[in-house]
Scaffold this motif. Sequence first.
Motif, PDB file in Angstrom:
ATOM      1  N   UNK A  39      49.926  51.296  58.928  1.00  0.00           N
ATOM      2  CA  UNK A  39      48.316  51.689  59.608  1.00  0.00           C
ATOM      3  C   UNK A  39      46.861  51.838  59.339  1.00  0.00           C
ATOM      4  N   UNK A  40      47.708  52.119  58.299  1.00  0.00           N
ATOM      5  CA  UNK A  40      46.081  52.590  57.330  1.00  0.00           C
ATOM      6  C   UNK A  40      45.681  51.113  56.024  1.00  0.00           C
ATOM      7  N   UNK A  41      43.936  51.244  56.284  1.00  0.00           N
ATOM      8  CA  UNK A  41      43.391  50.334  55.219  1.00  0.00           C
ATOM      9  C   UNK A  41      42.888  51.339  54.061  1.00  0.00           C
ATOM     10  N   UNK A  42      43.528  50.144  53.678  1.00  0.00           N
ATOM     11  CA  UNK A  42      42.702  51.021  51.849  1.00  0.00           C
ATOM     12  C   UNK A  42      41.122  50.011  51.875  1.00  0.00           C
ATOM     13  N   UNK A  43      40.826  51.957  52.197  1.00  0.00           N
ATOM     14  CA  UNK A  43      39.059  51.590  51.608  1.00  0.00           C
ATOM     15  C   UNK A  43      38.416  51.665  51.090  1.00  0.00           C
ATOM     16  N   UNK A  44      39.160  51.535  49.443  1.00  0.00           N
ATOM     17  CA  UNK A  44      38.909  51.176  48.475  1.00  0.00           C
ATOM     18  C   UNK A  44      38.836  49.571  48.016  1.00  0.00           C
ATOM     19  N   UNK A  45      37.944  48.875  48.226  1.00  0.00           N
ATOM     20  CA  UNK A  45      38.035  47.678  47.303  1.00  0.00           C
ATOM     21  C   UNK A  45      38.125  47.510  46.045  1.00  0.00           C
ATOM     22  N   UNK A  46      38.062  48.445  45.639  1.00  0.00           N
ATOM     23  CA  UNK A  46      38.036  48.134  44.285  1.00  0.00           C
ATOM     24  C   UNK A  46      39.692  47.873  42.947  1.00  0.00           C
ATOM     25  N   UNK A  47      40.569  49.237  43.667  1.00  0.00           N
ATOM     26  CA  UNK A  47      41.870  49.597  43.645  1.00  0.00           C
ATOM     27  C   UNK A  47      42.585  47.881  44.832  1.00  0.00           C
ATOM     28  N   UNK A  48      42.127  46.843  45.537  1.00  0.00           N
ATOM     29  CA  UNK A  48      42.631  46.070  45.777  1.00  0.00           C
ATOM     30  C   UNK A  48      42.554  45.009  44.464  1.00  0.00           C
ATOM     31  N   UNK A  49      41.647  45.046  44.215  1.00  0.00           N
ATOM     32  CA  UNK A  49      40.577  44.065  43.339  1.00  0.00           C
ATOM     33  C   UNK A  49      41.617  44.497  42.001  1.00  0.00           C
ATOM     34  N   UNK A  50      41.700  45.922  41.825  1.00  0.00           N
ATOM     35  CA  UNK A  50      42.884  45.938  40.527  1.00  0.00           C
ATOM     36  C   UNK A  50      43.874  45.460  40.612  1.00  0.00           C
ATOM     37  N   UNK A  51      44.849  46.149  41.754  1.00  0.00           N
ATOM     38  CA  UNK A  51      45.922  45.438  41.915  1.00  0.00           C
ATOM     39  C   UNK A  51      46.292  43.813  41.584  1.00  0.00           C
ATOM     40  N   UNK A  52      45.377  42.939  42.525  1.00  0.00           N
ATOM     41  CA  UNK A  52      45.298  41.498  42.020  1.00  0.00           C
ATOM     42  C   UNK A  52      45.327  41.005  40.597  1.00  0.00           C
ATOM     43  N   UNK A  53      44.145  42.112  40.180  1.00  0.00           N
ATOM     44  CA  UNK A  53      43.585  41.933  38.263  1.00  0.00           C
ATOM     45  C   UNK A  53      45.184  41.882  37.630  1.00  0.00           C
ATOM     46  N   UNK A  54      46.144  42.607  37.974  1.00  0.00           N
ATOM     47  CA  UNK A  54      47.143  43.266  37.154  1.00  0.00           C
ATOM     48  C   UNK A  54      47.967  42.896  37.395  1.00  0.00           C
ATOM     49  N   UNK A  55      48.549  42.180  39.300  1.00  0.00           N
ATOM     50  CA  UNK A  55      49.440  41.558  39.166  1.00  0.00           C
ATOM     51  C   UNK A  55      49.249  39.960  37.955  1.00  0.00           C
ATOM     52  N   UNK A  56      47.989  39.334  38.664  1.00  0.00           N
ATOM     53  CA  UNK A  56      47.489  37.944  37.680  1.00  0.00           C
ATOM     54  C   UNK A  56      47.378  37.697  36.351  1.00  0.00           C
ATOM     55  N   UNK A  57      47.560  39.341  35.439  1.00  0.00           N
ATOM     56  CA  UNK A  57      47.446  39.448  34.198  1.00  0.00           C
ATOM     57  C   UNK A  57      48.619  39.763  33.847  1.00  0.00           C
ATOM     58  N   UNK A  58      49.403  40.042  34.520  1.00  0.00           N
ATOM     59  CA  UNK A  58      50.696  41.369  34.310  1.00  0.00           C
ATOM     60  C   UNK A  58      51.500  39.574  33.031  1.00  0.00           C
ATOM     61  N   UNK A  59      52.292  40.600  32.152  1.00  0.00           N
ATOM     62  CA  UNK A  59      52.953  39.688  31.058  1.00  0.00           C
ATOM     63  C   UNK A  59      53.634  38.479  31.528  1.00  0.00           C
ATOM     64  N   UNK A  60      54.306  38.983  33.219  1.00  0.00           N
ATOM     65  CA  UNK A  60      55.331  38.743  34.225  1.00  0.00           C
ATOM     66  C   UNK A  60      54.983  37.040  33.910  1.00  0.00           C
ATOM     67  N   UNK A  61      53.771  36.940  34.549  1.00  0.00           N
ATOM     68  CA  UNK A  61      52.969  35.821  35.383  1.00  0.00           C
ATOM     69  C   UNK A  61      52.465  34.926  34.592  1.00  0.00           C
ATOM     70  N   UNK A  62      52.918  33.662  35.068  1.00  0.00           N
ATOM     71  CA  UNK A  62      52.770  32.340  33.589  1.00  0.00           C
ATOM     72  C   UNK A  62      51.918  31.671  34.295  1.00  0.00           C
ATOM     73  N   UNK A  63      52.131  31.519  35.829  1.00  0.00           N
ATOM     74  CA  UNK A  63      51.842  30.672  36.292  1.00  0.00           C
ATOM     75  C   UNK A  63      51.588  30.531  38.055  1.00  0.00           C
ATOM     76  N   UNK A  64      52.463  31.702  38.436  1.00  0.00           N
ATOM     77  CA  UNK A  64      52.564  31.951  39.569  1.00  0.00           C
ATOM     78  C   UNK A  64      53.598  33.121  39.654  1.00  0.00           C
ATOM     79  N   UNK A  65      53.145  34.124  40.986  1.00  0.00           N
ATOM     80  CA  UNK A  65      53.737  35.534  40.844  1.00  0.00           C
ATOM     81  C   UNK A  65      54.591  35.553  42.444  1.00  0.00           C
TER      82      UNK A  65
END
Length: 106
Positions: A39-65
């Motif tokens: 029921x809560x919203x992430x008010x900090x857009x930077x935290x969401x962008x950081x999560x997306x960045x971490x997913x797309x730049x992780x060592x497990x990410x090759x071409x899809x996640x």
Amino acid sequence: MEKNIPKMYKNKITKPIQNSQLIYSTMNKDNVDNQKKPTHRILDRFALEQKIYNILHSKNYIYKADVTIVTKDDILKKTIIAKSGNKLITFDNEHINIDDIIDIYQ
């Protein structure tokens, strides 16, 4: 020419065997997550962008996640392949607006 080979030793099991494990999951039989929508919203857009960045730049990410995306309306299990501008592109060529995303996790 018969050889008398000694019989193999077999130990009798006298105690009950209890080596099964219990597994608890939030998934039902159709592999759909049964967790309630947050029921809560992430008010900090930077935290969401950081999560997306971490997913797309992780060592497990090759071409899809494989990720779970919590939006305003729904909880989606998608395979993301890229981020373009303010949208995430999924494996089945859907575009999900980042402004609609509340949370994302693997």
